[in-house]
Design a protein around this motif. Structure first.
Motif, PDB file in Angstrom:
ATOM      1  N   LEU A 170       9.682  17.201  -0.197  1.00 57.98           N
ATOM      2  CA  LEU A 170       9.540  16.949   1.276  1.00 57.98           C
ATOM      3  C   LEU A 170       8.779  15.388   1.298  1.00 57.98           C
ATOM      4  O   LEU A 170       8.584  14.682   2.378  1.00 57.98           O
ATOM      5  CB  LEU A 170       8.488  17.790   1.921  1.00 57.98           C
ATOM      6  CG  LEU A 170       8.817  19.186   2.144  1.00 57.98           C
ATOM      7  CD1 LEU A 170       7.880  20.056   2.817  1.00 57.98           C
ATOM      8  CD2 LEU A 170      10.250  19.245   3.095  1.00 57.98           C
ATOM      9  N   ILE A 171       8.329  14.880   0.061  1.00 54.99           N
ATOM     10  CA  ILE A 171       7.661  13.487  -0.070  1.00 54.99           C
ATOM     11  C   ILE A 171       8.344  12.429   0.322  1.00 54.99           C
ATOM     12  O   ILE A 171       7.995  11.454   1.029  1.00 54.99           O
ATOM     13  CB  ILE A 171       7.088  13.114  -1.450  1.00 54.99           C
ATOM     14  CG1 ILE A 171       8.124  12.955  -2.376  1.00 54.99           C
ATOM     15  CG2 ILE A 171       5.954  14.313  -1.784  1.00 54.99           C
ATOM     16  CD1 ILE A 171       7.736  12.265  -3.443  1.00 54.99           C
ATOM     17  N   TYR A 172       9.607  12.658   0.059  1.00 57.75           N
ATOM     18  CA  TYR A 172      10.862  11.733   0.470  1.00 57.75           C
ATOM     19  C   TYR A 172      10.846  11.423   2.213  1.00 57.75           C
ATOM     20  O   TYR A 172      11.112  10.336   2.651  1.00 57.75           O
ATOM     21  CB  TYR A 172      12.282  12.060   0.017  1.00 57.75           C
ATOM     22  CG  TYR A 172      12.452  12.028  -1.460  1.00 57.75           C
ATOM     23  CD1 TYR A 172      12.042  10.975  -2.016  1.00 57.75           C
ATOM     24  CD2 TYR A 172      12.350  13.286  -2.167  1.00 57.75           C
ATOM     25  CE1 TYR A 172      11.989  10.754  -3.521  1.00 57.75           C
ATOM     26  CE2 TYR A 172      12.189  13.357  -3.717  1.00 57.75           C
ATOM     27  CZ  TYR A 172      12.071  12.214  -4.370  1.00 57.75           C
ATOM     28  OH  TYR A 172      12.070  11.993  -5.781  1.00 57.75           O
ATOM     29  N   ASP A 173      10.746  12.653   2.803  1.00 61.67           N
ATOM     30  CA  ASP A 173      10.711  12.665   4.419  1.00 61.67           C
ATOM     31  C   ASP A 173       9.437  11.620   4.827  1.00 61.67           C
ATOM     32  O   ASP A 173       9.701  10.844   5.630  1.00 61.67           O
ATOM     33  CB  ASP A 173      10.579  13.998   4.843  1.00 61.67           C
ATOM     34  CG  ASP A 173      11.793  14.789   4.467  1.00 61.67           C
ATOM     35  OD1 ASP A 173      12.678  14.587   4.052  1.00 61.67           O
ATOM     36  OD2 ASP A 173      11.563  16.070   5.072  1.00 61.67           O
ATOM     37  N   GLU A 174       8.602  11.837   4.125  1.00 62.70           N
ATOM     38  CA  GLU A 174       7.238  10.802   4.613  1.00 62.70           C
ATOM     39  C   GLU A 174       7.550   9.526   4.356  1.00 62.70           C
ATOM     40  O   GLU A 174       7.542   8.738   5.248  1.00 62.70           O
ATOM     41  CB  GLU A 174       6.082  11.532   3.713  1.00 62.70           C
ATOM     42  CG  GLU A 174       4.754  10.455   3.949  1.00 62.70           C
ATOM     43  CD  GLU A 174       3.695  10.994   3.136  1.00 62.70           C
ATOM     44  OE1 GLU A 174       2.731  10.114   3.125  1.00 62.70           O
ATOM     45  OE2 GLU A 174       3.682  11.929   2.678  1.00 62.70           O
ATOM     46  N   ARG A 224       0.874  -1.105  -0.072  1.00 59.35           N
ATOM     47  CA  ARG A 224      -0.112  -0.095   0.205  1.00 59.35           C
ATOM     48  C   ARG A 224       0.888   1.289  -0.202  1.00 59.35           C
ATOM     49  O   ARG A 224       0.643   1.976  -0.849  1.00 59.35           O
ATOM     50  CB  ARG A 224      -0.855  -0.052   1.312  1.00 59.35           C
ATOM     51  CG  ARG A 224      -1.989   1.219   1.263  1.00 59.35           C
ATOM     52  CD  ARG A 224      -2.645   1.252   2.458  1.00 59.35           C
ATOM     53  NE  ARG A 224      -2.222   0.943   3.753  1.00 59.35           N
ATOM     54  CZ  ARG A 224      -1.490   1.968   4.436  1.00 59.35           C
ATOM     55  NH1 ARG A 224      -1.095   2.973   3.934  1.00 59.35           N
ATOM     56  NH2 ARG A 224      -1.008   1.271   5.525  1.00 59.35           N
ATOM     57  N   ALA A 225       1.821   1.335   0.797  1.00 53.90           N
ATOM     58  CA  ALA A 225       2.710   2.502   0.851  1.00 53.90           C
ATOM     59  C   ALA A 225       3.602   2.633  -0.504  1.00 53.90           C
ATOM     60  O   ALA A 225       3.782   3.679  -0.861  1.00 53.90           O
ATOM     61  CB  ALA A 225       3.884   2.443   2.118  1.00 53.90           C
ATOM     62  N   PHE A 226       3.885   1.495  -0.876  1.00 54.27           N
ATOM     63  CA  PHE A 226       4.859   1.614  -2.119  1.00 54.27           C
ATOM     64  C   PHE A 226       3.966   2.123  -3.206  1.00 54.27           C
ATOM     65  O   PHE A 226       4.209   2.729  -3.930  1.00 54.27           O
ATOM     66  CB  PHE A 226       5.388  -0.063  -2.387  1.00 54.27           C
ATOM     67  CG  PHE A 226       6.429  -0.015  -3.481  1.00 54.27           C
ATOM     68  CD1 PHE A 226       6.986   1.106  -4.259  1.00 54.27           C
ATOM     69  CD2 PHE A 226       6.833  -1.504  -3.833  1.00 54.27           C
ATOM     70  CE1 PHE A 226       8.019   0.742  -5.148  1.00 54.27           C
ATOM     71  CE2 PHE A 226       7.689  -1.358  -4.830  1.00 54.27           C
ATOM     72  CZ  PHE A 226       8.337  -0.198  -5.258  1.00 54.27           C
ATOM     73  N   GLN A 227       2.672   1.615  -3.340  1.00 61.59           N
ATOM     74  CA  GLN A 227       1.684   2.247  -4.266  1.00 61.59           C
ATOM     75  C   GLN A 227       1.407   3.555  -4.235  1.00 61.59           C
ATOM     76  O   GLN A 227       1.439   4.338  -5.022  1.00 61.59           O
ATOM     77  CB  GLN A 227       0.316   1.232  -4.157  1.00 61.59           C
ATOM     78  CG  GLN A 227      -0.429   1.518  -5.781  1.00 61.59           C
ATOM     79  CD  GLN A 227      -1.581   2.539  -5.200  1.00 61.59           C
ATOM     80  OE1 GLN A 227      -1.661   3.064  -4.292  1.00 61.59           O
ATOM     81  NE2 GLN A 227      -2.453   2.340  -6.302  1.00 61.59           N
ATOM     82  N   ALA A 228       1.435   4.042  -2.911  1.00 63.98           N
ATOM     83  CA  ALA A 228       1.238   5.576  -2.660  1.00 63.98           C
ATOM     84  C   ALA A 228       2.637   6.189  -3.101  1.00 63.98           C
ATOM     85  O   ALA A 228       2.315   7.256  -3.708  1.00 63.98           O
ATOM     86  CB  ALA A 228       0.885   5.640  -1.188  1.00 63.98           C
ATOM     87  N   CYS A 229       3.635   5.790  -2.877  1.00 62.57           N
ATOM     88  CA  CYS A 229       4.730   6.054  -3.301  1.00 62.57           C
ATOM     89  C   CYS A 229       5.224   6.595  -4.550  1.00 62.57           C
ATOM     90  O   CYS A 229       5.267   7.505  -5.156  1.00 62.57           O
ATOM     91  CB  CYS A 229       6.137   5.454  -2.897  1.00 62.57           C
ATOM     92  SG  CYS A 229       7.492   5.942  -2.981  1.00 62.57           S
TER      93      CYS A 229
END
Length: 197
Positions: free
Chosen positions: A126-130, A50-55
Motif C-alpha cells: 500500500l505504500i506505493y499508493d501513497e 522530502r517526499a523522496f527521502q520519506a519514500c
C-alpha cells in the motif's frame, strides 16, 4: 558573492549524485542546500526531496521488516515442527484421533505464521499508493509547464502510463520499488533544473 555563484555548481553536483545513487541521507543534505537557494521553485524542489527521502526510508524499512516477517514465519514453523514431530513419533502406538488432536494446533500455528507474512506483504504494498498520489500531482504540474499544449485527457493518459504499473499489485515488489525511485528521480530533476540557471 562567490557563495552565490558556487551555489548552482554545488546544487548540480549534489543532484547528479542523487540521480546516480539516491540515499535518504543525501536527500536530507540536499534539502538543506535547497533552503540556502530559497524561493518558490526551491521550495517545490524541497517538497519533492522530502517526499523522496520519506519514500527511500519507507522502502528501507519495508525491506528490513519483510525479512523479519519471513524469518518469523520460518522460525515459527520450524519451532512447531521440532516440538510436534518428535512428540507424534513417540506416540505412534496411540490412536489416530490423539495424533490428529496434537497435530492440529501445530498446523494452525504454521498457517497463522504464513498468513501473517502474507498480510504484511499486502500492507507493505500500500505504500506505493501513497507515493503515487504525490507523484501524480507533481507530474501533472510539471507537465503543465513543460507541455502546456497537451489536453487534460492527453496529460492524464501520459501520466497514467508512467504510474499505473506502480499501482499494479501483480508487478513484483522489486520492480515497483525501482519504478517509484525512478519516477522520484525524474520529478526531482525536473524541479531542480530551473534552479541551475
Amino acid at each position: 558573492m562567490a557563495v552565490i555563484d558556487s551555489a548552482p555548481v554545488a546544487l548540480r553536483s549534489s543532484l547528479e549524485r542523487l540521480l546516480a545513487n539516491p540515499t535518504p541521507d543525501d536527500l536530507w543534505q540536499f534539502q538543506k542546500e535547497l533552503l540556502l537557494v530559497g524561493g518558490p521553485e526551491a521550495a517545490r524542489a524541497r517538497g519533492v526531496a522530502r517526499a523522496f527521502q520519506a519514500c527511500m526510508r519507507t522502502l528501507e524499512s519495508k525491506s528490513a521488516s519483510r525479512s523479519a516477517s519471513r524469518w518469523g514465519a520460518v522460525l515459527g514453523t520450524a519451532a512447531v515442527a521440532s516440538v510436534s514431530l518428535p512428540e507424534m513419533r513417540n506416540r505412534q502406538e496411540r490412536g489416530l484421533g490423539e495424533l490428529l488432536e496434537r497435530a492440529l494446533p501445530a498446523v494452525l500455528e504454521i498457517g497463522a505464521a504464513l498468513r501473517t507474512a502474507e498480510a504484511w506483504e499486502i500492507e507493505a504494498g500500500l505504500i506505493y499508493d501513497e507515493f503515487a498520489w504525490f507523484l501524480y500531482e507533481e507530474l501533472w504540474d510539471i507537465s503543465l509547464s513543460v507541455q502546456p499544449d497537451l489536453t487534460a485527457v492527453e496529460r492524464r493518459q501520459r501520466i497514467d502510463e508512467v504510474l499505473d504499473p506502480l499501482l499494479d499489485s501483480d508487478l513484483p515488489d522489486k520492480d515497483r520499488a525501482w519504478l517509484v525511485v525512478d519516477v522520484f528521480r525524474s520529478v526531482l530533476a525536473a524541479r531542480v533544473l530551473p534552479l541551475l540557471g
